[in-house]
Design a protein around this motif. Sequence first.
Motif, PDB file in Angstrom:
ATOM      1  N   THR A  31      12.156 -26.621 -16.924  1.00  0.00           N
ATOM      2  CA  THR A  31      10.684 -26.121 -16.865  1.00  0.00           C
ATOM      3  C   THR A  31       9.890 -27.019 -15.690  1.00  0.00           C
ATOM      4  O   THR A  31      10.092 -28.110 -15.455  1.00  0.00           O
ATOM      5  CB  THR A  31      10.097 -26.039 -17.994  1.00  0.00           C
ATOM      6  OG1 THR A  31       9.913 -27.475 -18.536  1.00  0.00           O
ATOM      7  CG2 THR A  31      10.804 -25.082 -19.267  1.00  0.00           C
ATOM      8  N   VAL A  32       9.024 -26.126 -15.109  1.00  0.00           N
ATOM      9  CA  VAL A  32       8.115 -26.944 -14.000  1.00  0.00           C
ATOM     10  C   VAL A  32       6.666 -26.624 -14.404  1.00  0.00           C
ATOM     11  O   VAL A  32       6.468 -25.505 -14.969  1.00  0.00           O
ATOM     12  CB  VAL A  32       8.438 -26.411 -12.628  1.00  0.00           C
ATOM     13  CG1 VAL A  32       7.303 -26.957 -11.674  1.00  0.00           C
ATOM     14  CG2 VAL A  32       9.824 -26.822 -12.289  1.00  0.00           C
ATOM     15  N   VAL A  33       5.671 -27.812 -14.344  1.00  0.00           N
ATOM     16  CA  VAL A  33       4.523 -27.510 -14.405  1.00  0.00           C
ATOM     17  C   VAL A  33       3.734 -26.774 -13.265  1.00  0.00           C
ATOM     18  O   VAL A  33       3.924 -27.498 -12.227  1.00  0.00           O
ATOM     19  CB  VAL A  33       3.705 -28.764 -14.798  1.00  0.00           C
ATOM     20  CG1 VAL A  33       2.227 -28.561 -14.835  1.00  0.00           C
ATOM     21  CG2 VAL A  33       4.155 -29.533 -15.899  1.00  0.00           C
ATOM     22  N   SER A  34       3.307 -25.708 -13.707  1.00  0.00           N
ATOM     23  CA  SER A  34       2.689 -24.754 -12.233  1.00  0.00           C
ATOM     24  C   SER A  34       1.233 -25.430 -12.097  1.00  0.00           C
ATOM     25  O   SER A  34       0.697 -25.006 -10.970  1.00  0.00           O
ATOM     26  CB  SER A  34       2.841 -23.570 -12.708  1.00  0.00           C
ATOM     27  OG  SER A  34       4.170 -22.862 -12.593  1.00  0.00           O
ATOM     28  N   LYS A  35       0.579 -25.422 -13.305  1.00  0.00           N
ATOM     29  CA  LYS A  35      -0.911 -25.752 -13.223  1.00  0.00           C
ATOM     30  C   LYS A  35      -1.191 -26.660 -14.386  1.00  0.00           C
ATOM     31  O   LYS A  35      -0.903 -26.732 -15.463  1.00  0.00           O
ATOM     32  CB  LYS A  35      -1.737 -24.509 -13.240  1.00  0.00           C
ATOM     33  CG  LYS A  35      -3.058 -24.605 -12.707  1.00  0.00           C
ATOM     34  CD  LYS A  35      -3.699 -23.242 -12.295  1.00  0.00           C
ATOM     35  CE  LYS A  35      -4.778 -23.186 -11.682  1.00  0.00           C
ATOM     36  NZ  LYS A  35      -5.574 -21.861 -11.482  1.00  0.00           N
ATOM     37  N   ARG A  36      -1.989 -27.782 -14.095  1.00  0.00           N
ATOM     38  CA  ARG A  36      -2.450 -28.784 -15.268  1.00  0.00           C
ATOM     39  C   ARG A  36      -3.925 -29.104 -14.975  1.00  0.00           C
ATOM     40  O   ARG A  36      -4.508 -29.176 -13.842  1.00  0.00           O
ATOM     41  CB  ARG A  36      -1.871 -30.199 -14.988  1.00  0.00           C
ATOM     42  CG  ARG A  36      -2.148 -31.203 -15.834  1.00  0.00           C
ATOM     43  CD  ARG A  36      -1.352 -32.259 -15.560  1.00  0.00           C
ATOM     44  NE  ARG A  36       0.040 -32.160 -15.635  1.00  0.00           N
ATOM     45  CZ  ARG A  36       1.144 -32.574 -15.146  1.00  0.00           C
ATOM     46  NH1 ARG A  36       0.759 -33.079 -13.953  1.00  0.00           N
ATOM     47  NH2 ARG A  36       2.263 -32.367 -15.515  1.00  0.00           N
ATOM     48  N   GLU A  37      -4.428 -29.183 -16.185  1.00  0.00           N
ATOM     49  CA  GLU A  37      -5.945 -29.463 -16.373  1.00  0.00           C
ATOM     50  C   GLU A  37      -5.841 -30.599 -17.493  1.00  0.00           C
ATOM     51  O   GLU A  37      -5.387 -30.384 -18.416  1.00  0.00           O
ATOM     52  CB  GLU A  37      -6.920 -28.243 -16.556  1.00  0.00           C
ATOM     53  CG  GLU A  37      -8.295 -28.744 -16.559  1.00  0.00           C
ATOM     54  CD  GLU A  37      -8.959 -28.858 -14.925  1.00  0.00           C
ATOM     55  OE1 GLU A  37      -9.820 -29.851 -14.932  1.00  0.00           O
ATOM     56  OE2 GLU A  37      -8.266 -28.470 -14.176  1.00  0.00           O
ATOM     57  N   MET A  38      -6.698 -31.703 -17.215  1.00  0.00           N
ATOM     58  CA  MET A  38      -6.782 -32.942 -17.823  1.00  0.00           C
ATOM     59  C   MET A  38      -8.356 -33.058 -18.434  1.00  0.00           C
ATOM     60  O   MET A  38      -9.385 -32.674 -17.735  1.00  0.00           O
ATOM     61  CB  MET A  38      -6.288 -34.075 -17.547  1.00  0.00           C
ATOM     62  CG  MET A  38      -4.609 -33.697 -17.272  1.00  0.00           C
ATOM     63  SD  MET A  38      -3.980 -35.138 -16.288  1.00  0.00           S
ATOM     64  CE  MET A  38      -4.122 -36.575 -17.369  1.00  0.00           C
ATOM     65  N   GLY A  39      -8.656 -33.762 -19.387  1.00  0.00           N
ATOM     66  CA  GLY A  39      -9.574 -34.327 -19.977  1.00  0.00           C
ATOM     67  C   GLY A  39     -10.500 -33.418 -20.831  1.00  0.00           C
ATOM     68  O   GLY A  39     -11.965 -33.388 -20.877  1.00  0.00           O
ATOM     69  N   PHE A  40      -9.908 -32.498 -21.599  1.00  0.00           N
ATOM     70  CA  PHE A  40     -10.880 -31.706 -22.496  1.00  0.00           C
ATOM     71  C   PHE A  40     -11.165 -32.449 -23.740  1.00  0.00           C
ATOM     72  O   PHE A  40     -10.350 -33.196 -24.007  1.00  0.00           O
ATOM     73  CB  PHE A  40      -9.741 -30.424 -22.849  1.00  0.00           C
ATOM     74  CG  PHE A  40      -9.570 -29.504 -21.824  1.00  0.00           C
ATOM     75  CD1 PHE A  40     -10.619 -28.610 -21.159  1.00  0.00           C
ATOM     76  CD2 PHE A  40      -8.318 -29.276 -21.074  1.00  0.00           C
ATOM     77  CE1 PHE A  40     -10.411 -27.501 -20.321  1.00  0.00           C
ATOM     78  CE2 PHE A  40      -8.124 -28.542 -20.027  1.00  0.00           C
ATOM     79  CZ  PHE A  40      -9.196 -27.691 -19.521  1.00  0.00           C
ATOM     80  N   GLU A  41     -12.373 -32.155 -24.343  1.00  0.00           N
ATOM     81  CA  GLU A  41     -12.914 -32.855 -25.444  1.00  0.00           C
ATOM     82  C   GLU A  41     -12.052 -32.359 -26.653  1.00  0.00           C
ATOM     83  O   GLU A  41     -12.179 -33.249 -27.626  1.00  0.00           O
ATOM     84  CB  GLU A  41     -14.241 -32.706 -25.563  1.00  0.00           C
ATOM     85  CG  GLU A  41     -15.058 -32.976 -24.390  1.00  0.00           C
ATOM     86  CD  GLU A  41     -16.604 -33.214 -24.517  1.00  0.00           C
ATOM     87  OE1 GLU A  41     -16.965 -32.700 -25.453  1.00  0.00           O
ATOM     88  OE2 GLU A  41     -17.432 -33.448 -23.455  1.00  0.00           O
ATOM     89  N   SER A  42     -11.596 -31.207 -26.701  1.00  0.00           N
ATOM     90  CA  SER A  42     -11.082 -30.616 -27.846  1.00  0.00           C
ATOM     91  C   SER A  42      -9.764 -29.921 -27.528  1.00  0.00           C
ATOM     92  O   SER A  42      -9.546 -29.247 -26.458  1.00  0.00           O
ATOM     93  CB  SER A  42     -11.864 -29.660 -28.856  1.00  0.00           C
ATOM     94  OG  SER A  42     -12.226 -28.594 -28.152  1.00  0.00           O
TER      95      SER A  42
END
Length: 103
Positions: A31-42
């Motif tokens: 599997t490959v990560v196509s999109k990533r977002e970090m730093g969510f509070e919950s």
Amino acid sequence: MSENKKFAIRLTEKRNGWSAEITRQVTSRRTVVSKREMGFESEELAQAWAEKELQGFIASQAERNARKSEARKEKEAKEHAKEALKAVKAAARQDSAEQEDEE
């Protein structure tokens, strides 16, 4: 949650919050990560972002696939026309050669 087998959502807890990833199944093992977002509070915020982005991602992939399919069809039509023209020219050459042999 998406019913798509090709793309999935992965949520992980990091030191500075939650991380959401849209993953794509390349092969049965990879599997490959196509999109990533970090730093969510919950986790809920990460899940909401991932679901919204996944819907947009799948829609853009569908549009891209439709464009590629149309271009492929046009290319194949041109190749078929080229092959037909070659066949007509070859038949004409053969006919003219047969006529010269008869004379």
